[in-house]
Design an enzyme around this catalytic site. Structure first.
Site, PDB file in Angstrom:
ATOM      1  N   LYS A  54       0.830  -1.204   0.000  1.00 17.85           N
ATOM      2  CA  LYS A  54       0.000   0.000   0.000  1.00 17.85           C
ATOM      3  C   LYS A  54       0.869   1.261   0.000  1.00 17.85           C
ATOM      4  O   LYS A  54       2.024   1.215   0.412  1.00 17.85           O
ATOM      5  CB  LYS A  54      -0.922  -0.004   1.222  1.00 17.85           C
ATOM      6  CG  LYS A  54      -0.195   0.074   2.557  1.00 17.85           C
ATOM      7  CD  LYS A  54      -1.151  -0.158   3.719  1.00 17.85           C
ATOM      8  CE  LYS A  54      -0.410  -0.155   5.030  1.00 17.85           C
ATOM      9  NZ  LYS A  54      -1.105  -0.926   6.070  1.00 17.85           N
ATOM     10  N   ARG A 148     -11.617   0.138  13.448  1.00 20.31           N
ATOM     11  CA  ARG A 148     -11.160   1.053  12.419  1.00 20.31           C
ATOM     12  C   ARG A 148     -11.908   0.830  11.119  1.00 20.31           C
ATOM     13  O   ARG A 148     -12.528   1.719  10.583  1.00 20.31           O
ATOM     14  CB  ARG A 148      -9.654   0.851  12.213  1.00 20.31           C
ATOM     15  CG  ARG A 148      -9.078   1.759  11.176  1.00 20.31           C
ATOM     16  CD  ARG A 148      -7.577   1.693  11.148  1.00 20.31           C
ATOM     17  NE  ARG A 148      -7.088   0.445  10.585  1.00 20.31           N
ATOM     18  CZ  ARG A 148      -5.793   0.114  10.553  1.00 20.31           C
ATOM     19  NH1 ARG A 148      -4.898   0.914  11.058  1.00 20.31           N
ATOM     20  NH2 ARG A 148      -5.410  -1.030  10.023  1.00 20.31           N
ATOM     21  N   TYR A 269      17.329  29.498  13.156  1.00 20.02           N
ATOM     22  CA  TYR A 269      16.134  30.315  13.357  1.00 20.02           C
ATOM     23  C   TYR A 269      16.020  30.813  14.789  1.00 20.02           C
ATOM     24  O   TYR A 269      15.439  31.842  15.060  1.00 20.02           O
ATOM     25  CB  TYR A 269      14.877  29.501  13.026  1.00 20.02           C
ATOM     26  CG  TYR A 269      14.722  29.178  11.568  1.00 20.02           C
ATOM     27  CD1 TYR A 269      14.988  30.147  10.587  1.00 20.02           C
ATOM     28  CD2 TYR A 269      14.296  27.926  11.157  1.00 20.02           C
ATOM     29  CE1 TYR A 269      14.836  29.853   9.248  1.00 20.02           C
ATOM     30  CE2 TYR A 269      14.134  27.629   9.822  1.00 20.02           C
ATOM     31  CZ  TYR A 269      14.406  28.592   8.864  1.00 20.02           C
ATOM     32  OH  TYR A 269      14.249  28.293   7.552  1.00 20.02           O
ATOM     33  N   MET A 316      13.160  24.131   5.043  1.00 26.35           N
ATOM     34  CA  MET A 316      12.412  23.320   4.088  1.00 26.35           C
ATOM     35  C   MET A 316      13.334  22.390   3.297  1.00 26.35           C
ATOM     36  O   MET A 316      13.049  21.213   3.126  1.00 26.35           O
ATOM     37  CB  MET A 316      11.626  24.208   3.128  1.00 26.35           C
ATOM     38  CG  MET A 316      10.724  23.405   2.214  1.00 26.35           C
ATOM     39  SD  MET A 316       9.849  24.408   1.022  1.00 26.35           S
ATOM     40  CE  MET A 316       8.675  25.248   2.048  1.00 26.35           C
TER      41      MET A 316
HETATM   42  C1  LIG Z   1      -0.538  -2.255   6.466  1.00 25.33           C
HETATM   43  C2  LIG Z   1      -1.312  -3.473   6.664  1.00 25.33           C
HETATM   44  C3  LIG Z   1      -0.679  -4.710   6.833  1.00 25.33           C
HETATM   45  C4  LIG Z   1       0.815  -4.863   6.954  1.00 25.33           C
HETATM   46  O1  LIG Z   1       1.222  -4.687   8.278  1.00 25.33           O
HETATM   47  P1  LIG Z   1       2.775  -4.711   8.684  1.00 25.33           P
HETATM   48  O2  LIG Z   1       2.763  -4.589  10.148  1.00 25.33           O
HETATM   49  O3  LIG Z   1       3.422  -3.552   8.005  1.00 25.33           O
HETATM   50  O4  LIG Z   1       3.315  -6.011   8.208  1.00 25.33           O
HETATM   51  C5  LIG Z   1      -1.482  -5.831   6.899  1.00 25.33           C
HETATM   52  N1  LIG Z   1      -2.823  -5.739   6.828  1.00 25.33           N
HETATM   53  C6  LIG Z   1      -3.458  -4.575   6.697  1.00 25.33           C
HETATM   54  C7  LIG Z   1      -4.937  -4.555   6.631  1.00 25.33           C
HETATM   55  C8  LIG Z   1      -2.742  -3.397   6.618  1.00 25.33           C
HETATM   56  O5  LIG Z   1      -3.376  -2.224   6.481  1.00 25.33           O
END
Ligand SMILES: *Cc1c(COP(=O)(O)O)cnc(C)c1O
Length: 379
Positions: A54, A148, A269, A316
């Site tokens: 993802k 969630r 800064y 930045m």
């Molecule tokens: C991101 C995610 C994972 C992966 O989890 P990791 O701890 O990074 O291995 C698995 N399942 C779902 C639904 C996720 O959103």
């Protein structure tokens, strides 16, 4: 005004050059990702491993990452969005691709046509899919305690007692465990028990509950399909014995200038006064490169394997490091300064900052110029 044709002609005369830009650079070791996938497979006492890619593969670049995972034998992928799913399909023709967002407002038929499998997370999505695309392949996301996303247990029991699931090919039943940083937590065990009870209602679906931490937390979690992200990318999602994930990224930034400042000069800064003469190197690394707040206070950089302190705050596009202790020959403009590498990995930085290592990974990956190492054919 430059018309399109003229602009294209100019482009041909002056093609954009991929310079080793004077920008922070993230190097992704694609072979290490492949080895991390192999290690996950080796750690599983039963069941299969799938890769979570993802958000542009945790910021490391969806296409090259998927390619190297496919070369390591991965055939099942989880993406965030429909569009990411299309990209994975193009790279690995035979891949099974699950979309974590579910339908997210798209028609079920779109998924059928694209051969993508949505992870349905509400009763409405399940009903709509069963009605609009009977027989379609889906995953169902069950909320067993994270609160969630996903169908709540009672709702799922009702759905399973009805007829909607008969019109769907439920390929995977999934749930996400809340306590990933402490796999042994009681809450995880209750979630697992509830998940097993609910998955028994759809015996033909492949159960999927383990994420990276649970792959390395013992065989009780190895049921069905493990969904692994972090452990592929060098991130230690839990500090537990046996957790294996070799480093995947290096982040460095070039020196833009080196200046001597006299005692009494002000710096940064906050206008901090310095008591002694100092040599300060300005490097091309700033908050636009994904540095979180407090990074320059709590972390260091390395020049030729020697620790140097940040001074002042991150701007930045630049920060400064104090190189007073280094010889002239050791620090020159364009030289690269290590931010993530052999001297400190993403997990060390995460510990120093008290923030999730994935948060750092994705911030650096999405903000900096990425280059790749290994992964034959696209290095
Ligand atoms: C991101 C995610 C994972 C992966 O989890 P990791 O701890 O990074 O291995 C698995 N399942 C779902 C639904 C996720 O959103």
């Amino acid at each position: 005004m430059l018309r399109l044709k003229e602009a294209q002609a100019v482009e041909r005369l002056h093609p954009p050059v991929e310079e080793p830009a004077a920008r922070a650079r993230l190097t992704v070791d694609l072979d290490a990702i492949g080895r991390n996938f192999a290690a996950v497979r080796g750690a599983l006492s039963q069941g299969a491993a799938s890769a979570v890619v993802k958000r542009d593969a945790y910021g490391l670049g969806l296409v090259p990452v998927v390619r190297s995972l496919a070369a390591a034998g991965c055939r099942i992928f989880w993406v965030e969005t429909f569009e990411e799913g299309l990209s994975v399909r193009q790279v690995v023709a035979g891949a099974r691709v699950f979309v974590l967002q579910g339908l997210a407002g798209r028609r079920p038929q779109d998924f059928v046509e694209a051969r993508l499998v949505p992870a349905l997370g509400t009763a409405e999505e399940i009903a709509l899919s069963a009605r609009a695309a009977p027989g379609m392949s889906v995953a169902i996301n069950l909320d067993t305690g994270l609160g969630r996303m996903g169908v709540l247990p009672d709702t799922f029991r009702e759905i399973a007692a009805g007829s909607a699931l008969e019109s769907l090919d439920v390929a995977v039943l999934m749930s996400h465990l809340a306590g990933f940083s402490e796999p042994d937590r009681d809450g995880n065990r209750s979630q697992l028990a509830l998940f097993q009870e609910l998955s028994a209602l759809v015996p033909d679906a492949l159960p999927s509950i383990a994420t990276s931490s649970f792959v390395y937390a013992g065989p009780r979690w190895h049921i069905g399909l493990a969904r692994v992200g972090s452990a592929l990318y060098g991130v230690h999602s839990a500090r537990i014995a046996g957790y294996h994930s070799e480093p995947v990224i290096a982040l460095d930034a070039p020196v833009l200038s080196v200046q001597g400042l006299q005692a009494g000069s002000s710096l940064g800064y906050r206008g901090d006064r310095i008591d002694e003469p100092r040599r300060i190197a300005t490097i091309a690394l700033g908050y636009a490169d994904g540095l979180p707040e407090a990074f320059t206070d709590r972390c260091s950089a390395f020049v030729n394997n020697r620790r140097v302190a940040f001074v002042g705050d991150a701007a930045m596009t630049t920060t400064c490091v104090d190189v007073t202790g280094l010889a002239d020959t050791e620090i020159r403009p364009r030289q690269r300064v290590e931010i993530v590498g052999p001297n400190q990995d993403i997990n060390d930085l995460s510990g120093a900052l008290g923030i999730n290592p994935n948060r750092l990974l994705v911030a650096f990956g999405l903000s900096t110029h990425r280059t790749y190492q290994g992964g034959a054919g696209h290095g």
